[in-house]
Scaffold this motif. Structure first.
Motif, PDB file in Angstrom:
ATOM      1  N   GLY A 479      -5.522  -3.168  14.205  1.00  0.00           N
ATOM      2  CA  GLY A 479      -6.524  -2.207  13.794  1.00  0.00           C
ATOM      3  C   GLY A 479      -6.714  -1.946  12.338  1.00  0.00           C
ATOM      4  O   GLY A 479      -7.462  -1.049  11.949  1.00  0.00           O
ATOM      5  N   LEU A 480      -6.019  -2.668  11.444  1.00  0.00           N
ATOM      6  CA  LEU A 480      -6.207  -2.546  10.000  1.00  0.00           C
ATOM      7  C   LEU A 480      -5.700  -1.229   9.433  1.00  0.00           C
ATOM      8  O   LEU A 480      -5.956  -0.919   8.273  1.00  0.00           O
ATOM      9  CB  LEU A 480      -7.675  -2.742   9.610  1.00  0.00           C
ATOM     10  N   SER A 481      -4.999  -0.418  10.230  1.00  0.00           N
ATOM     11  CA  SER A 481      -4.372   0.773   9.662  1.00  0.00           C
ATOM     12  C   SER A 481      -3.109   0.361   8.936  1.00  0.00           C
ATOM     13  O   SER A 481      -2.634  -0.774   9.055  1.00  0.00           O
ATOM     14  CB  SER A 481      -4.024   1.776  10.769  1.00  0.00           C
ATOM     15  N   GLN A 482      -2.542   1.285   8.190  1.00  0.00           N
ATOM     16  CA  GLN A 482      -1.305   0.976   7.483  1.00  0.00           C
ATOM     17  C   GLN A 482      -0.080   1.094   8.392  1.00  0.00           C
ATOM     18  O   GLN A 482       1.049   1.057   7.923  1.00  0.00           O
ATOM     19  CB  GLN A 482      -1.185   1.846   6.234  1.00  0.00           C
ATOM     20  N   TYR A 483      -0.328   1.206   9.686  1.00  0.00           N
ATOM     21  CA  TYR A 483       0.704   1.052  10.707  1.00  0.00           C
ATOM     22  C   TYR A 483       0.548  -0.273  11.446  1.00  0.00           C
ATOM     23  O   TYR A 483       1.408  -0.643  12.231  1.00  0.00           O
ATOM     24  CB  TYR A 483       0.630   2.204  11.718  1.00  0.00           C
ATOM     25  N   VAL A 493      -0.886  -3.309   3.810  1.00  0.00           N
ATOM     26  CA  VAL A 493      -0.569  -2.576   2.581  1.00  0.00           C
ATOM     27  C   VAL A 493      -1.727  -1.680   2.140  1.00  0.00           C
ATOM     28  O   VAL A 493      -1.517  -0.547   1.702  1.00  0.00           O
ATOM     29  CB  VAL A 493      -0.209  -3.573   1.459  1.00  0.00           C
ATOM     30  N   TYR A 494      -2.956  -2.170   2.233  1.00  0.00           N
ATOM     31  CA  TYR A 494      -4.122  -1.437   1.741  1.00  0.00           C
ATOM     32  C   TYR A 494      -4.958  -0.936   2.916  1.00  0.00           C
ATOM     33  O   TYR A 494      -5.062  -1.595   3.951  1.00  0.00           O
ATOM     34  CB  TYR A 494      -5.001  -2.340   0.878  1.00  0.00           C
ATOM     35  N   SER A 495      -5.593   0.215   2.727  1.00  0.00           N
ATOM     36  CA  SER A 495      -6.512   0.741   3.741  1.00  0.00           C
ATOM     37  C   SER A 495      -7.780   1.214   3.049  1.00  0.00           C
ATOM     38  O   SER A 495      -7.744   2.090   2.182  1.00  0.00           O
ATOM     39  CB  SER A 495      -5.881   1.898   4.511  1.00  0.00           C
ATOM     40  N   SER A 496      -8.889   0.645   3.466  1.00  0.00           N
ATOM     41  CA  SER A 496     -10.172   0.918   2.829  1.00  0.00           C
ATOM     42  C   SER A 496     -10.986   1.918   3.639  1.00  0.00           C
ATOM     43  O   SER A 496     -10.959   1.934   4.873  1.00  0.00           O
ATOM     44  CB  SER A 496     -10.956  -0.394   2.697  1.00  0.00           C
ATOM     45  N   ALA A 497     -11.765   2.728   2.923  1.00  0.00           N
ATOM     46  CA  ALA A 497     -12.675   3.670   3.572  1.00  0.00           C
ATOM     47  C   ALA A 497     -14.000   3.017   3.936  1.00  0.00           C
ATOM     48  O   ALA A 497     -14.796   3.608   4.671  1.00  0.00           O
ATOM     49  CB  ALA A 497     -12.933   4.861   2.651  1.00  0.00           C
ATOM     50  N   TYR A 606      -9.724   2.419  -1.748  1.00  0.00           N
ATOM     51  CA  TYR A 606      -8.627   2.149  -0.828  1.00  0.00           C
ATOM     52  C   TYR A 606      -7.318   2.745  -1.337  1.00  0.00           C
ATOM     53  O   TYR A 606      -7.103   2.930  -2.521  1.00  0.00           O
ATOM     54  CB  TYR A 606      -8.460   0.634  -0.609  1.00  0.00           C
ATOM     55  N   THR A 607      -6.450   3.069  -0.385  1.00  0.00           N
ATOM     56  CA  THR A 607      -5.105   3.534  -0.692  1.00  0.00           C
ATOM     57  C   THR A 607      -4.128   2.369  -0.527  1.00  0.00           C
ATOM     58  O   THR A 607      -4.442   1.346   0.082  1.00  0.00           O
ATOM     59  CB  THR A 607      -4.686   4.683   0.231  1.00  0.00           C
ATOM     60  N   GLU A 608      -2.932   2.553  -1.067  1.00  0.00           N
ATOM     61  CA  GLU A 608      -1.917   1.499  -1.017  1.00  0.00           C
ATOM     62  C   GLU A 608      -0.589   2.095  -0.585  1.00  0.00           C
ATOM     63  O   GLU A 608      -0.246   3.219  -0.957  1.00  0.00           O
ATOM     64  CB  GLU A 608      -1.757   0.852  -2.398  1.00  0.00           C
ATOM     65  N   LEU A 609       0.172   1.326   0.209  1.00  0.00           N
ATOM     66  CA  LEU A 609       1.505   1.740   0.635  1.00  0.00           C
ATOM     67  C   LEU A 609       2.500   0.619   0.401  1.00  0.00           C
ATOM     68  O   LEU A 609       2.218  -0.543   0.708  1.00  0.00           O
ATOM     69  CB  LEU A 609       1.515   2.086   2.124  1.00  0.00           C
ATOM     70  N   TYR A 633       6.617   3.242  -8.482  1.00  0.00           N
ATOM     71  CA  TYR A 633       7.564   2.922  -7.430  1.00  0.00           C
ATOM     72  C   TYR A 633       7.109   3.548  -6.123  1.00  0.00           C
ATOM     73  O   TYR A 633       6.718   4.720  -6.072  1.00  0.00           O
ATOM     74  CB  TYR A 633       8.940   3.444  -7.821  1.00  0.00           C
ATOM     75  N   GLY A 634       7.150   2.780  -5.054  1.00  0.00           N
ATOM     76  CA  GLY A 634       6.680   3.255  -3.763  1.00  0.00           C
ATOM     77  C   GLY A 634       7.797   3.748  -2.867  1.00  0.00           C
ATOM     78  O   GLY A 634       8.949   3.866  -3.257  1.00  0.00           O
ATOM     79  N   GLY A 635       7.432   4.020  -1.620  1.00  0.00           N
ATOM     80  CA  GLY A 635       8.387   4.522  -0.645  1.00  0.00           C
ATOM     81  C   GLY A 635       8.242   6.015  -0.446  1.00  0.00           C
ATOM     82  O   GLY A 635       7.138   6.573  -0.492  1.00  0.00           O
TER      83      GLY A 635
END
Length: 816
Positions: A479-483, A493-497, A606-609, A633-635
Motif C-alpha cells: 500500500g505504499l505506506s511507511q509500514y 522510506v518516503y510517503s507522498s501526499a 513527502y515525509t521520510e523515515l 539522524y533518524g529513528g
C-alpha cells in the motif's frame, strides 16, 4: 505505532502469533535441544495474492486526491479523480464523523453549497509506479559507434532466482523480466542501447544495429540477489528482511566495438567469498554501428511503449558511466578497483545534491538528470567501509541510489475539477465526496483559518504526518505506506501526499463498523465530540506547524492533538516546546505520540523515515539511519535526547490489539490516583463518580475502557517533569499487551502485561511556566470512549473539564 486497518485494506502487524494460532511461546537457544517433544510451529498462511496498489484502487470503483492537504478560505484546491465509470458525481462536504460503527453517531457530514457539486466525465487514471533517473536526449548520448557502460549494481529481484525468504516479496522473480540499469533504448523505435539485468538473471547488453536489427547478449550466469540479512521474525511468522551492504554488489561493464561487432560483458561480484556468479563473456554480433533512439537516457528502467518508462529495476546502482569507446581490459579493471578510465560521456555521482531530485553528471558534458518517483538516497554504496554512519561526513561512500519498481512520488493524475474555498468557509476537515457506480470515496483535506486570523482560541492539530506514515494506496502489504514493504521486501522510506490515500477518509472500517478505526477515522471521534458539544475550534495540520512554527501556535491558547500523533519533525517539536514554555496549553488526546523523527522534504510533498531501534514495522539497513531530506539522524526521538516524556510527561510503553467487535485484547478502565485528590488536580474529576473504575464501558475504539491499543506512561528518569501528576492509571493488562522493544535491553520473560509493571497507561497533568500545561490521555483508545451515552460519561467529562480550564483566561485551578 502499528495499526490494524480495515477489511480489504490492511493487516495488523502486532505480536499476536500466540493468540491468533493458539500456540504458546517457542523455546530457542540454550536448552532448546532438551525439548525434542516441542512440535514445529508453522507460521500462519499469508493472505492469498496480495494486491498491487493499482488493483487495490481499482477495487474501490472510484478514487482521488486533493492536490493540497491544507488550504485557506479563498484559495483553490484541485481534485484528481480516477474511475472506469463514464461519469462521477462530486459533492463538497465538511466531515464531522467518519466512523460507520452503528454503536456510534455514524457518518456525519455537512454538504457545502457549491457550483462544483455536479457530475463530471469519468476518466481512468493509473499509478505511474517505479523509480528511475531520466536524462534528456542529447547529441552526446546518441552514440553511433563503439561504447562502454559501467556501474556498480546490487540487484534485489534477480530473474530466475529463488524468492527471498520474506512474506512481503511479491515480484515473481522466478519468471524472467528484463530490468534496465543504464539504457538509451526505445521499445517503440526498436533502437538504442543499454545495460540490463536479462531475463535469465545475468548481466545483459541490448542494442540495435544500423540495419534496425536488435541484439541482446547476456552472460547467462545468474547474479545472486542482494539478500536479506539480520533477519527477524514478523508477527505471523514471516521473515523480516534487512539488506546487508557488502554481499550482492557487482561491478558491471558492457562494451561494444562497432568495427568488429565484438561485445564484452564483465560481471564481477564484490564479495571475497567463493562465488560462482562471476562471468566475463565475449560475443561477436552482426551489428556494425548503432541505430540511435530519441529516448532519454534512463537509469533503473528503459523506455517502453507510448514513450513511458518500463522494465523497472529493483536494487542499488552506484557510479554509472557511459563511454563513447570500447574500453580495454586494463581500463575495465582500473574502474573496478576504484580508478578512472577518462573521457566519459557521462559520469553520475549520486552522492551529490542528495536532498533534491537532481542527479549530477561530473563529466565535462554536464548532462544532469532528474530522479523520478523517489528512489531512496543517502544509502550506502559498494565502497562503504562501515566506519562511518553519517553520509554527510563520508559522501564518497554513499554514491548509490536504491530503486524500486513500486516507488511513487507523484501520481501526476490530470485534474478533474477545482473548488474555490468560500472566503467565509468554516475551518474543519473537508472532502470531495466522489460517487460512481454505487461506490463512494472521499478525497480529504483540511480548511485552516486564514494566516494570522484565528477564529478560536482552541485549535485541533490534525496529524497529517502520521496520516502519511499510515497512508495506504491499496492493501497493507503493497500500500505504499511507511509500514508497507516494497516488492523486494525492503521498507518504504518516503510517503507522498500526491496520491490517493485510501485510509485518510470516512467509512474505511466498512458499513457495519467491523474494522478498527485508525488515524483519520479515529480522529473524527474527537472532531464529533468537539462539534456536538458546541466547541468552536480551528483546524490546523502538521504541515502547517512544520512550516510556520510558533508563529502559528501563538494564535492559540489551547491545542488538541489527534488520537495518534506518532510522527513529528524537529520544527514541530521546537515549536510546541517553545509555545508551552511561553504559556501554551496542550491536550494530548492520544497514545504513542511524538515518537519517530520525521522530516518533510523541501517541497512539502513527502515525509521520510529511517526506522531503527524502535517498536517498528521494518528496520533500515546499517549505515542508512540519516535522512536524505535533512541530513539529521533518524529513528526515535528518545535516542536524539528528546523523549516524549520531556514534552508531554509521558511516552510510549506498550501495545496490544484485538477485534473491537468481538473477542480479543481489551482496553482497560482507569483507577484514580491519590495524587489526583490534590487541589492542583482534583478539578479534572469534577462531576466524575467518586469510587470505582473510570471508563468501564464499551468504546468505539476497543472494548473495555479508555486505556488501550497503544499506551504511554510517566517516567521521571526519561524526562517527565517533577511536577507531573499521574491522575489515573490503567493496569491489569494481559500478556497480549507487550512492552516496547526499545526498553528491552536483553531477551527476557518480562514483556507481557501480567508480569511487567511498566505495561500500563498513565493519565497525567504537567504544568509549564507562565501558566502553560499539558494534559496527556496516554492512549489511542481514549477518543473512542468519548461518545458513550452520547457524550455523557466520565471520559467525556474529564476531557471537557480540561478543555474548559485550559481555554479559560485565568490560571488553572489549584494554582497557588
Amino acid at each position: 505505532m502499528i495499526a490494524r486497518s480495515r477489511v480489504g485494506t490492511a493487516l495488523l502487524i502486532t505480536a499476536l502469533v500466540a493468540v491468533a494460532t493458539g500456540s504458546g511461546p517457542l523455546s530457542t537457544g540454550v536448552g532448546a535441544a532438551a525439548l525434542p517433544q516441542t512440535p514445529k510451529v508453522e507460521p500462519p498462511p499469508l493472505p492469498a495474492d496480495p494486491r498491487t496498489p493499482q488493483e487495490g484502487l481499482d477495487s474501490l470503483g472510484i478514487s482521488g486526491y486533493a492536490d493540497r492537504l491544507s488550504v485557506e478560505p479563498g484559495e483553490s484546491v484541485k481534485f484528481r479523480v480516477s474511475t472506469k465509470s463514464t461519469a462521477f458525481k462530486a459533492t463538497m462536504v465538511r466531515v464531522v464523523h467518519g466512523d460507520a460503527d452503528p454503536r456510534g453517531p455514524g457518518i456525519k457530514e455537512q454538504v457545502i453549497a457549491s457550483d462544483a457539486n455536479k457530475e463530471y466525465p469519468g476518466r481512468y487514471q493509473t499509478l505511474p509506479l517505479g523509480s528511475y533517473v531520466t536524462v534528456p536526449d542529447n547529441d552526446d548520448l546518441r552514440l553511433d559507434g563503439s561504447f562502454t557502460i559501467t556501474a556498480w549494481i546490487a540487484p534485489t529481484t534477480v530473474p530466475g532466482s529463488k524468492l527471498n525468504p520474506t512474506a512481503y516479496q511479491r515480484t515473481p522473480v522466478g519468471t524472467g523480466a528484463v530490468q534496465g540499469i543504464v539504457t538509451k533504448w526505445s521499445d517503440e523505435e526498436q533502437a538504442g542501447y543499454g545495460m540490463v539485468v536479462d531475463r535469465d538473471g545475468g548481466l545483459g547488453l541490448r542494442l540495435a544495429g544500423r540495419s534496425g536489427r536488435a541484439s541482446t547478449v547476456s552472460t547467462g550466469v545468474k547474479m545472486k540477489p542482494w539478500t536479506p540479512a539480520l533477519r527477524g521474525v514478523e508477527p505471523g511468522g514471516a521473515v523480516r528482511p534487512q539488506h546487508v551492504n557488502s554481499s550482492g554488489w557487482y561491478f558491471a561493464a558492457v562494451s561494444y566495438d562497432a568495427k568488429t561487432g565484438k561485445v564484452r560483458l564483465h560481471q564481477y561480484p564484490l564479495t571475497g567469498h567463493p562465488n560462482d556468479s562471476e562471468a566475463v563473456v565475449t560475443r561477436t554480433i552482426e551489428a556494425r554501428g548503432l541505430k540511435n533512439s530519441k529516448a532519454p537516457l534512463l537509469m533503473a528502467a528503459y523506455q517502453g511503449a507510448q514513450k513511458r518508462p518500463t522494465g523497472f529495476y529493483n536494487g542499488k546502482i552506484d557510479a554509472p558511466r557511459v563511454y563513447d569507446r570500447a574500453l580495454d581490459e586494463k581500463e575495465i579493471r582500473s574502474l573496478q578497483r576504484g580508478g578512472s578510465a577518462g573521457g566519459a560521456v557521462v559520469s553520475y555521482d549520486f552522492s551529490q545534491k542528495i536532498d533534491t531530485d537532481r542527479v549530477v553528471d561530473t563529466s565535462s558534458n554536464g548532462l544532469h538528470g532528474r530522479a523520478v518517483n523517489l528512489p531512496v538516497r543517502a544509502v550506502t554504496g559498494h565502497n562503504w567501509k562501515a566506519d562511518e554512519q553519517n553520509y554527510t561526513r563520508a559522501p564518497e561512500q554513499y554514491g548509490a541510489m536504491y530503486f524500486h519498481d513500486d516507488d511513487l512520488g507523484d501520481a501526476a493524475w490530470e485534474p478533474s475539477f477545482t473548488w474555490r474555498v468560500p472566503a467565509d468557509a468554516r475551518s474543519g476537515v473537508y472532502a470531495a465526496k466522489l460517487e460512481a457506480g454505487g461506490r463512494v470515496y472521499h478525497a480529504t483535506f483540511v480548511v485552516r483559518p486564514k494566516h494570522g486570523k484565528p477564529t478560536s482560541k482552541v485549535a485541533l492539530l490534525v496529524p497529517t504526518f502520521s496520516y502519511l506514515a499510515y497512508g495506504l494506496t491499496g492493501d497493507f502489504v503493497s500500500g505504499l505506506s511507511q509500514y508497507s514493504r516494497h516488492t523486494d521486501g525492503s521498507g518504504v522510506v518516503y510517503s507522498s501526499a500526491l496520491r490517493p490515500i485510501t485510509n485518510m477518509r470516512p467509512m474505511t472500517t466498512g458499513p457495519k463498523g467491523e474494522g478498527r478505526p485508525w488515524q483519520f477515522e479515529a480522529d473524527t471521534h474527537i472532531i464529533d465530540w468537539l462539534e456536538s458539544t458546541g466547541r468552536n475550534v480551528d483546524y490546523i495540520t502538521d504541515h502547517d506547524l512544520h512550516r510556520e512554527g510558533t508563529k502559528l501556535l501563538d494564535d492559540y491558547q489551547v491545542v488538541i492533538t489527534g488520537s495518534h500523533p506518532e510522527y513529528t519533525s524537529e520544527p514541530m517539536l521546537d515549536a510546541l516546546q517553545s509555545w508551552l514554555n511561553d504559556g501554551g496549553r496542550l491536550m494530548y488526546l492520544g497514545g504513542n505520540g511524538f515518537y519517530w523523527v520525521t522530516p518533510l522534504d523541501r517541497t512539502g510533498t513527502y515525509t521520510e523515515l529511517r526506522r531503527h531501534d524502535g517498536t517498528e514495522a521494518w528496520q533500515g539497513a546499517p549505515g542508512e539511519h540519516y535522512h536524505s531530506t535533512t541530513g539529521e539522524y533518524g529513528g526515535l526521538w528518545r535516542f536524539r535526547g528528546r523523549p516524549p516524556q520531556q514534552l508531554v510527561g509521558v511516552g510510549f510503553t506498550a501495545q496490544g490489539f484485538g477485534s473491537r467487535m468481538g473477542t480479543g485484547m481489551y482496553s482497560r478502565p482507569l483507577d484514580r490516583s491519590a495524587q489526583s485528590r490534590d487541589p492542583k488536580a482534583a478539578w479534572v474529576f469534577d462531576g466524575v463518580k467518586a469510587t470505582g473504575p473510570i471508563g468501564d464501558f464499551t468504546s468505539l475504539q476497543s472494548p473495555g475502557g479508555p486505556m488501550g491499543e497503544e499506551l504511554d506512561r510517566a517516567d521521571y528518569a526519561l524526562g517527565s517533569a517533577d511536577n507531573t501528576i499521574v491522575l489515573a492509571s490503567a493496569t491489569g493488562f494481559g500478556d497480549e499487551y507487550l512492552f516496547v522493544k526499545e526498553e528491552n535491553n536483553t531477551a527476557n520473560l518480562m514483556e507481557g502485561g501480567t508480569i511487567n509493571w511498566l505495561v500500563r497507561g498513565d493519565v497525567t497533568l504537567t504544568r509549564y511556566p507562565k501558566g502553560g500545561a499539558v494534559f496527556s490521555a496516554s492512549s489511542i483508545s481514549w477518543a473512542g470512549s468519548l461518545f458513550f451515552n452520547k457524550y455523557d460519561n466520565d471520559i467525556a467529562t474529564i476531557t471537557g473539564n480540561v478543555l474548559n480550564a485550559f481555554s479559560a483566561d485565568k490560571p488553572l485551578p489549584g494554582t497557588g
